[in-house]
Design an enzyme around this catalytic site. Structure first.
Site, PDB file in Angstrom:
ATOM      1  N   ASN A   1      70.212  48.429  40.869  1.00 38.40           N
ATOM      2  CA  ASN A   1      70.332  47.388  41.888  1.00 38.40           C
ATOM      3  C   ASN A   1      68.909  47.102  42.371  1.00 38.40           C
ATOM      4  OD1 ASN A   1      70.784  45.826  44.120  1.00 38.40           O
ATOM      5  ND2 ASN A   1      72.332  47.172  45.031  1.00 38.40           N
TER       6      ASN A   1
ATOM      7  N   ARG B   1      73.154  44.930  38.862  1.00 43.05           N
ATOM      8  CA  ARG B   1      73.713  44.032  39.862  1.00 43.05           C
ATOM      9  C   ARG B   1      72.871  42.753  39.831  1.00 43.05           C
ATOM     10  NH1 ARG B   1      72.813  43.936  46.268  1.00 43.05           N
ATOM     11  NH2 ARG B   1      74.383  42.385  46.731  1.00 43.05           N
TER      12      ARG B   1
ATOM     13  N   HIS C   1      78.796  39.554  47.565  1.00 42.76           N
ATOM     14  CA  HIS C   1      79.476  40.857  47.731  1.00 42.76           C
ATOM     15  C   HIS C   1      80.740  40.923  46.864  1.00 42.76           C
ATOM     16  CE1 HIS C   1      77.838  41.186  52.141  1.00 42.76           C
ATOM     17  NE2 HIS C   1      77.016  41.815  51.304  1.00 42.76           N
TER      18      HIS C   1
ATOM     19  N   GLY D   1      78.650  45.298  56.358  1.00 39.52           N
ATOM     20  CA  GLY D   1      77.463  46.144  56.226  1.00 39.52           C
ATOM     21  C   GLY D   1      76.356  45.495  57.025  1.00 39.52           C
TER      22      GLY D   1
ATOM     23  N   ARG E   1      71.329  38.224  60.175  1.00 34.88           N
ATOM     24  CA  ARG E   1      71.626  36.821  59.827  1.00 34.88           C
ATOM     25  C   ARG E   1      72.608  36.220  60.820  1.00 34.88           C
ATOM     26  NH1 ARG E   1      73.281  38.286  53.835  1.00 34.88           N
ATOM     27  NH2 ARG E   1      71.723  39.915  53.701  1.00 34.88           N
TER      28      ARG E   1
ATOM     29  N   ASP F   1      71.528  47.891  64.164  1.00 35.36           N
ATOM     30  CA  ASP F   1      72.340  49.035  63.741  1.00 35.36           C
ATOM     31  C   ASP F   1      73.481  49.221  64.743  1.00 35.36           C
ATOM     32  OD1 ASP F   1      73.389  51.680  63.331  1.00 35.36           O
ATOM     33  OD2 ASP F   1      71.618  52.091  62.119  1.00 35.36           O
TER      34      ASP F   1
ATOM     35  N   ARG G   1      75.398  51.600  65.321  1.00 40.70           N
ATOM     36  CA  ARG G   1      75.407  52.877  66.064  1.00 40.70           C
ATOM     37  C   ARG G   1      74.578  52.753  67.340  1.00 40.70           C
ATOM     38  NH1 ARG G   1      73.984  55.851  60.550  1.00 40.70           N
ATOM     39  NH2 ARG G   1      72.957  53.840  60.408  1.00 40.70           N
TER      40      ARG G   1
ATOM     41  N   GLY H   1      79.186  49.771  55.610  1.00 44.63           N
ATOM     42  CA  GLY H   1      78.641  50.656  56.650  1.00 44.63           C
ATOM     43  C   GLY H   1      79.340  50.563  57.996  1.00 44.63           C
TER      44      GLY H   1
ATOM     45  N   GLU I   1      83.452  50.893  57.541  1.00 42.42           N
ATOM     46  CA  GLU I   1      83.948  52.239  57.224  1.00 42.42           C
ATOM     47  C   GLU I   1      83.745  53.218  58.372  1.00 42.42           C
ATOM     48  OE1 GLU I   1      82.080  53.449  53.494  1.00 42.42           O
ATOM     49  OE2 GLU I   1      82.515  51.466  52.689  1.00 42.42           O
ATOM     50  N   ASN I   2      82.737  52.949  59.202  1.00 45.97           N
ATOM     51  CA  ASN I   2      82.333  53.959  60.183  1.00 45.97           C
ATOM     52  C   ASN I   2      82.558  53.614  61.641  1.00 45.97           C
ATOM     53  OD1 ASN I   2      81.086  55.979  58.370  1.00 45.97           O
ATOM     54  ND2 ASN I   2      79.799  54.226  57.816  1.00 45.97           N
TER      55      ASN I   2
ATOM     56  N   GLU J   1      80.245  49.866  45.062  1.00 45.75           N
ATOM     57  CA  GLU J   1      79.799  48.807  44.162  1.00 45.75           C
ATOM     58  C   GLU J   1      79.209  49.376  42.869  1.00 45.75           C
ATOM     59  OE1 GLU J   1      77.994  47.198  47.822  1.00 45.75           O
ATOM     60  OE2 GLU J   1      78.112  45.264  46.817  1.00 45.75           O
TER      61      GLU J   1
HETATM   62  P1  AMP Z   1      75.554  48.871  54.572  1.00 45.01           P
HETATM   63  O1  AMP Z   1      74.788  47.580  54.455  1.00 45.01           O
HETATM   64  O2  AMP Z   1      76.948  48.784  54.035  1.00 45.01           O
HETATM   65  O3  AMP Z   1      74.806  50.063  54.059  1.00 45.01           O
HETATM   66  O4  AMP Z   1      75.742  49.114  56.155  1.00 45.01           O
HETATM   67  C1  AMP Z   1      74.632  49.428  56.969  1.00 45.01           C
HETATM   68  C2  AMP Z   1      75.032  49.306  58.423  1.00 45.01           C
HETATM   69  O5  AMP Z   1      76.186  50.110  58.691  1.00 45.01           O
HETATM   70  C3  AMP Z   1      73.998  49.833  59.399  1.00 45.01           C
HETATM   71  O6  AMP Z   1      73.040  48.833  59.700  1.00 45.01           O
HETATM   72  C4  AMP Z   1      74.830  50.188  60.612  1.00 45.01           C
HETATM   73  O7  AMP Z   1      74.942  49.066  61.459  1.00 45.01           O
HETATM   74  C5  AMP Z   1      76.187  50.479  60.059  1.00 45.01           C
HETATM   75  N1  AMP Z   1      76.561  51.904  60.141  1.00 45.01           N
HETATM   76  C6  AMP Z   1      76.253  52.896  59.300  1.00 45.01           C
HETATM   77  N2  AMP Z   1      76.777  54.070  59.735  1.00 45.01           N
HETATM   78  C7  AMP Z   1      77.440  53.794  60.876  1.00 45.01           C
HETATM   79  C8  AMP Z   1      78.191  54.558  61.811  1.00 45.01           C
HETATM   80  N3  AMP Z   1      78.373  55.868  61.645  1.00 45.01           N
HETATM   81  N4  AMP Z   1      78.733  53.919  62.882  1.00 45.01           N
HETATM   82  C9  AMP Z   1      78.563  52.597  63.052  1.00 45.01           C
HETATM   83  N5  AMP Z   1      77.864  51.814  62.205  1.00 45.01           N
HETATM   84  C10 AMP Z   1      77.313  52.392  61.140  1.00 45.01           C
END
Ligand code: AMP
Length: 429
Positions: free
Chosen positions: A22, A107, A196, A226, A257, A298, A300, A346, A349-350, A400
């Site tokens: 990727n 990818r 995606h 994500g 974005r 982020d 979190r 991200g 899932e979290n 992916e």
């Molecule tokens: P991805 O692009 O799928 O890797 O997602 C990245 C984003 O997922 C990060 O910028 C965070 O905003 C979010 N993320 C990752 N871990 C967590 C978590 N434990 N709780 C909330 N958001 C998370």
């Protein structure tokens, strides 16, 4: 005991490994998979290519404890990045010169309308990917560099392109066309392509599995949240609508974005604020979304700030969730009947608070989240709606790389079992 010598290069070695690449503009992520059991042999990342602070992180997964090795110091370009990654793999006995390597899967972000499925990369295919650079100026050039680099490393191996746009090519014309002058749109290939797609395809299939049904039997809304974020409406296994458009800027509020915006904002920024086209591009792609709204992208960190009473972070969260709700409602209408709403990537899932807030108040659509199930942390696909709910709400971790490996291996395997020679691209040195 005697062993029968085999001729070098004979079919004695079954090639069942796939390297997935990727390639981004300044990074390369890689995974080596064993397709006997679809397991990872090693994963790695080279980031900040071309800068003094380049870094390679490599994790072999064949031993007991997965220990990440790190290399730092300038890695000048993608070719050097892949060479260093190959050295790390070789140090683990997983060299890319191994006859066990069956193919390399790439990818590729934009496949336009031509590439509706994974494709073995020939010179002609590479030329077509290059022709799509004007509609994917940030992504396709990096993907092309990755392909050329991999071809130079193993010119004898089939290389397969797996396109982010492919899954969305089933969108009907009334969903894919913008309501602008048709001649202008067609002359410049302006339409909604969606991105995606590898994730939406994988997650919608997995969601059907979770419901104990076939993909053809279910209608699913997938929310890939994500740093980039997109929604899709998948009817009986086929994408009928998605939120990203000509580029990955349209749709949901993302990390950096803006997502949907009145296009006249751009004229206003140019005419009134005096910004250049490039400045507007950077504003909307890199300085907007959650980052633009509250200074953090982020989720979190945003949740931490909300817990501390930060109002800007709370407003950013509300804007993010409001947009999600609009898409869930819109896609429910597009699908007519929804069997599942699925969160992935991200944030999806979290972040239990995002899932809870996005579904809150949607009981009339049959959508309810069980607080206890939503709070469970797990890497497995799972339902977070109560048994009585009319529509399932689920969390399905995306993968992916596995999807790219599966599609690559299936394509190479199909060609070989049909007795065809799998073409390999010629290399410009
Ligand atoms: P991805 O692009 O799928 O890797 O997602 C990245 C984003 O997922 C990060 O910028 C965070 O905003 C979010 N993320 C990752 N871990 C967590 C978590 N434990 N709780 C909330 N958001 C998370």
């Amino acid at each position: 005991m005697t062993t029968t010598p085999t001729k070098e290069g004979s079919a004695a070695v079954q090639a069942r490994r796939v390297l997935v690449l990727n390639s981004g503009s300044s990074s390369v992520k890689y995974q080596l998979l064993d397709m006997n059991n679809r397991s990872r042999l090693a994963i790695g990342l080279v980031e900040r290519i071309g800068e003094e602070t380049s870094r390679l992180l490599h994790t072999p997964l064949t031993g007991g404890d997965a220990e990440t090795r790190e290399r730092t110091g300038r890695i000048p370009d993608h070719a050097a990045a892949l060479k260093e990654a190959a050295e790390e793999l070789a140090a683990d006995g997983l060299g890319l010169d191994s006859p066990e390597l069956a193919a390399i899967g790439h990818r590729v972000v934009h496949g336009g309308l031509r590439f509706t499925r994974p494709t073995v990369i020939t010179d002609e295919v590479l030329t077509e990917i290059e022709r799509l650079v004007p509609v994917a100026p940030l992504h396709n050039p990096a993907n092309i560099t990755g392909i050329r680099t991999a071809q130079a490393l193993r010119p004898d191996l089939p290389q397969v392109a797996v396109f982010d746009t492919a899954f969305h090519t089933t969108m009907p014309e009334h969903a894919a066309r913008y309501a602008i002058d048709v001649e202008t749109a067609d002359a410049h290939r302006i339409r909604r392509y969606g991105f995606h797609g590898t994730s939406h395809a994988y997650v919608s299939r997995k969601a059907a599995e979770l419901l104990g049904r076939t993909p053809e039997e279910v209608n699913v809304i997938v929310l890939h949240l994500g740093n980039g974020a997109s929604a899709s409406a998948v009817a009986a296994g086929r994408c009928v609508e998605t939120s990203m458009g000509l580029t990955p800027l349209e749709g949901l509020v993302m990390g950096t974005r803006s997502g949907d915006i009145d296009p006249a904002v751009t004229f206003h920024l140019k005419r009134v604020a005096g910004m250049s086209t490039d400045e507007i591009d950077v504003l909307l792609n890199k300085k907007s979304g959650l980052l633009g709204l509250c200074g953090d992208n982020d989720m979190r960190e945003i949740r931490r700030r909300i817990d501390d009473g930060d109002e800007r972070a709370a407003l950013a969260f509300d804007i993010y969730v409001h947009r999600l709700k609009k898409y869930i409602g819109a896609y429910s209408a597009v699908l007519g009947r929804v069997d599942a709403v699925v969160f992935t990537a991200g944030v999806g899932e979290n972040s239990a608070p995002v899932r809870e807030a996005a579904i809150a108040g949607l009981e009339e659509l049959g959508l309810v989240v069980d607080a206890g199930l939503n709070a469970v942390r797990s890497g497995e696909p799972r339902l977070i709606s109560p048994n009585y709910a009319r529509v399932a709400v689920a969390v399905v971790p995306t993968d992916e790389e596995l999807e790219i490996a599966d599609q690559t291996f299936a394509l190479v395997g199909q060609a070989e079992s049909a007795g065809q020679e799998v073409p390999v691209g010629e290399v410009d040195n």
